[in-house]
Structure formats: structure tokens, C-alpha cells
Design a protein around this motif. Sequence first.
Motif, PDB file in Angstrom:
ATOM      1  N   TYR A 165       0.980  -1.392  -0.117  1.00  0.00           N
ATOM      2  CA  TYR A 165       0.043  -0.081  -0.027  1.00  0.00           C
ATOM      3  C   TYR A 165       0.829   1.213  -0.014  1.00  0.00           C
ATOM      4  O   TYR A 165       1.483   1.115   0.959  1.00  0.00           O
ATOM      5  N   GLU A 166       0.639   2.362  -0.700  1.00  0.00           N
ATOM      6  CA  GLU A 166       0.863   3.667  -1.058  1.00  0.00           C
ATOM      7  C   GLU A 166       0.278   4.534  -0.216  1.00  0.00           C
ATOM      8  O   GLU A 166      -1.042   5.132  -1.214  1.00  0.00           O
ATOM      9  N   LEU A 167       0.454   4.800   0.708  1.00  0.00           N
ATOM     10  CA  LEU A 167      -0.283   5.618   2.037  1.00  0.00           C
ATOM     11  C   LEU A 167      -1.043   7.211   0.781  1.00  0.00           C
ATOM     12  O   LEU A 167      -2.509   7.388   1.174  1.00  0.00           O
ATOM     13  N   MET A 168      -0.360   8.403   0.301  1.00  0.00           N
ATOM     14  CA  MET A 168      -0.261   8.794  -0.646  1.00  0.00           C
ATOM     15  C   MET A 168       0.499   9.296  -1.299  1.00  0.00           C
ATOM     16  O   MET A 168       0.972   9.246  -0.931  1.00  0.00           O
ATOM     17  N   ASN A 169      -0.740  10.337  -2.253  1.00  0.00           N
ATOM     18  CA  ASN A 169       0.907  10.416  -4.003  1.00  0.00           C
ATOM     19  C   ASN A 169       0.914  11.307  -3.587  1.00  0.00           C
ATOM     20  O   ASN A 169       0.094  13.278  -3.387  1.00  0.00           O
ATOM     21  N   GLU A 170       2.493  11.845  -3.777  1.00  0.00           N
ATOM     22  CA  GLU A 170       2.676  13.671  -3.970  1.00  0.00           C
ATOM     23  C   GLU A 170       2.015  14.658  -3.178  1.00  0.00           C
ATOM     24  O   GLU A 170       1.219  15.507  -3.207  1.00  0.00           O
ATOM     25  N   ILE A 182       8.788   1.413   3.215  1.00  0.00           N
ATOM     26  CA  ILE A 182       9.353   1.683   1.904  1.00  0.00           C
ATOM     27  C   ILE A 182       9.995   3.079   1.525  1.00  0.00           C
ATOM     28  O   ILE A 182       8.417   3.273   1.872  1.00  0.00           O
ATOM     29  N   ILE A 183      10.424   3.996   1.389  1.00  0.00           N
ATOM     30  CA  ILE A 183      10.386   5.590   1.087  1.00  0.00           C
ATOM     31  C   ILE A 183      10.370   5.809  -0.446  1.00  0.00           C
ATOM     32  O   ILE A 183      11.589   4.814  -0.863  1.00  0.00           O
ATOM     33  N   SER A 184       9.534   6.454  -0.586  1.00  0.00           N
ATOM     34  CA  SER A 184       9.249   6.825  -1.897  1.00  0.00           C
ATOM     35  C   SER A 184       9.788   8.202  -2.349  1.00  0.00           C
ATOM     36  O   SER A 184       9.008   8.608  -1.879  1.00  0.00           O
ATOM     37  N   ILE A 203       4.329   1.874   1.296  1.00  0.00           N
ATOM     38  CA  ILE A 203       5.217   2.820   0.627  1.00  0.00           C
ATOM     39  C   ILE A 203       4.760   4.373   1.294  1.00  0.00           C
ATOM     40  O   ILE A 203       3.554   4.814   1.604  1.00  0.00           O
ATOM     41  N   ILE A 204       5.696   5.131   1.612  1.00  0.00           N
ATOM     42  CA  ILE A 204       5.921   6.458   2.389  1.00  0.00           C
ATOM     43  C   ILE A 204       6.258   7.599   0.992  1.00  0.00           C
ATOM     44  O   ILE A 204       7.790   6.706   1.472  1.00  0.00           O
ATOM     45  N   GLY A 205       5.995   8.206   0.750  1.00  0.00           N
ATOM     46  CA  GLY A 205       6.459   9.061   0.015  1.00  0.00           C
ATOM     47  C   GLY A 205       7.162  10.427   1.173  1.00  0.00           C
ATOM     48  O   GLY A 205       5.963  11.084   1.652  1.00  0.00           O
ATOM     49  N   SER A 206       8.117  11.327   0.230  1.00  0.00           N
ATOM     50  CA  SER A 206       8.040  12.441   0.768  1.00  0.00           C
ATOM     51  C   SER A 206       7.473  13.573   0.474  1.00  0.00           C
ATOM     52  O   SER A 206       6.727  13.560  -0.247  1.00  0.00           O
ATOM     53  N   ASN A 207       7.597  14.344   1.111  1.00  0.00           N
ATOM     54  CA  ASN A 207       6.979  15.790   0.815  1.00  0.00           C
ATOM     55  C   ASN A 207       7.264  16.739   0.381  1.00  0.00           C
ATOM     56  O   ASN A 207       8.010  16.650  -0.851  1.00  0.00           O
ATOM     57  N   ARG A 208       6.055  17.431  -0.879  1.00  0.00           N
ATOM     58  CA  ARG A 208       6.226  18.537  -1.759  1.00  0.00           C
ATOM     59  C   ARG A 208       6.514  17.566  -3.257  1.00  0.00           C
ATOM     60  O   ARG A 208       7.920  17.798  -3.717  1.00  0.00           O
TER      61      ARG A 208
END
Length: 360
Positions: free
Chosen positions: A154-159, A214-216, A189-194
Motif C-alpha cells: 500500500y502507498e498511503l498517499m501520492n505526492e 519503503i521510502i518513495s 510505501i511512504i512518500g516524501s513531502n513536496r
Amino acid sequence: MKKIFLLFIMTVTTMLCTCNAKSFTIHRGINISHWLSQSDSRGEERIKWFTRDDVKFLAESGFDHLRIPIDEEQMFNEDLTPDSEAFGLLHKALGWCKEFDLRAVVDLHIIRTHHFNAQDKPLFTEKKAQERFYECWRKISAELAKYPRSMVAYELMNEPVADDPEVWNTIVNHCLAVVRELEPKRTIIIGSNRWQSFDTVKQLRVPKDDKNIIISFHFYNPFMFTHYRASWTDMKDIPCTIHYPGNLISDNDFEAMEQSMKNRYGYAAGKNGYNDINTLENQIKQAFDAATQLGKKAYLGEFGVIHGAPEKDRIQWYKDIVSICEKYGIGYANWDYKGGFGIIRNNEKQQQMIDVLTGK
């Protein structure tokens, strides 16, 4: 006989547990854009956009996973009751992934209270919006928990685009805790800010003792090249050809520009100056190093060049990105399948591009 039967049951149970406990590993992927996300298509048109034949083609081409963007407004009604047709399509796609031995990243791409390009983002300011976000994931988990952990992440939220990175850290860690109550071992999967920028990974906070994160990050640099004359950007009317590698704008083209255009597209570091594989590697390595500091793997969840850019230059950029990812062991998913950056263009497969992305 009873002992033999019990031994059989224990053996089968152990095999199932072992299968489900296998780690979620991804290498070369593709984004299935404009299907369950960023699309107004419904009914038969949406059904035909992505089918079993597509999954078979992607598996045979050499991809090992799909990143499947989904939008809240497609998957849920206003009262957050699941849309049966949309979830039915998602379940079919995951079934096809299982059939062809592909992994899948289910990416909550856009929610009603957050769009990465919107001015107003209630997710970051309203408690009610945050609770709605968490409830989306309770419901997604309820739908998808049956799939093996080795197959679906699961990727919690995009961008995410928060003014303060700590606001995103607070929200995403709360969402992680919500999912962990339901699925303690699912890969998240967790993405960075901005916009999941490579240079904001260092601002992320995630639990160090959670081994299934996992860091995206995403990568579209140099933006003037990757989005050359993209209709939704301020570069849609740039009056010259853009190049990679080297200076994005040639000296001759730059001199020929009117002064207003020179001011607009003047040589600025990281915007339209000199770029090559070393430039890209220095940027991507920032994300890799930051993820490593967090004790996590890095994942390049989106990258690509629009089809309007010069073809030879496009292919070289893809070769360089893939080479960098291979060097650092970074899994990746190209944006996208059948969109403006896709490996399918006007219903024709772009074989050279596919070969680069799949390491052939």
C-alpha cells in the motif's frame, strides 16, 4: 490416520504462512495511470482501458510489478461507501497480477481533500479531513487484506504537498498506525513531502523499528526537458528544442530568443543549465542516502519524459535513470503505461523504451 491428517493440516498451514510472510520485493515496474485515477471514464470505457491482456503483455515484456493509482472519488462515494464497480476492477487487476506473477503497489493517488496541484488542501488543516483519510485506508485494508503480503503493498498517499513537512509527518505516521492496527506486517510505501521530491526525503520521520516500510520519491529532472511543451505547464510555448545530456537550451537557440523568453528560460542551476548522468545521480543519491539513514529501501515510484521531447535524448535519459537505479539497488516504476509518457503511444508499443526499462 488422525495423526497423519493433523500433520498434513500443519504442513499446509505452514506453507501458507511462509508464502504470505515472504518479503515484498520490486525491481522494474510501470504506472497504470488514467484508469482508476485522473480519469472521467466510467462503465465500459473504463473497463476496456486496462484488461487481462495488458497485464499479460507487461509481464511478458519484463516488468515485475504495477503501481496502480486509485482516487478516492473513483473508489468511494461521498459517504465513503465503496464503489462496487471500481473495487471490482481493482480486484480483477490484482487477480491478473497473481496469475502472471506480478506484484502490485496500490497507490491512493488523489483524495477529495488533497490534490498535489491544488491551492486549497484541507487535509493539512482540518481534523475532519484527516479522519476521512484514515477511514479511506481502513476501508481499503478491509478490501485488500486477503492478498498475500508478498504480492501487494500500500502507498498511503501520492505526492503530499504540505507547507510544513512536520504536518505531513504527523498525518502519515497516524495513517500508518491506523493500517498497522489492521495489518501489522503489510509493506507500506511512504512518500516524501513536496511532490515526493528527492531532496525532501531527509525531512521524513518514520518508525525505525518497522521493517516493512519503503521510502518513495519521484524524479522528473530536469523538468524543462521531461515536461517539454507539456500543455499544463508554463513551458507549453517554449520556442526551441530542449536537449539532454548537455545544455538544455543550445547557445544558438538561447541567443535567438526574444529577451522576454531569455528572462523566462534563462540559465539557472537545476532548471535549464547543464545536465548529464552525473547531475542526475547526485540528485537521486540524496534520496537514496536519506532513505538509508532511515534504515529503509528507496523506491523511485514515478519518473518519465513526455513524448514531445526529442526521441534520442529521451532514450538516453531513461538509460541514465535506469543505470543509476541499478547501481544503488533502487526499485522503480516508470510513468506511465498508455499516457503521454507511456510505453504505448497511439496504440503502438515503444519497444526501445520498453527494452531500456526492463534491462534488455
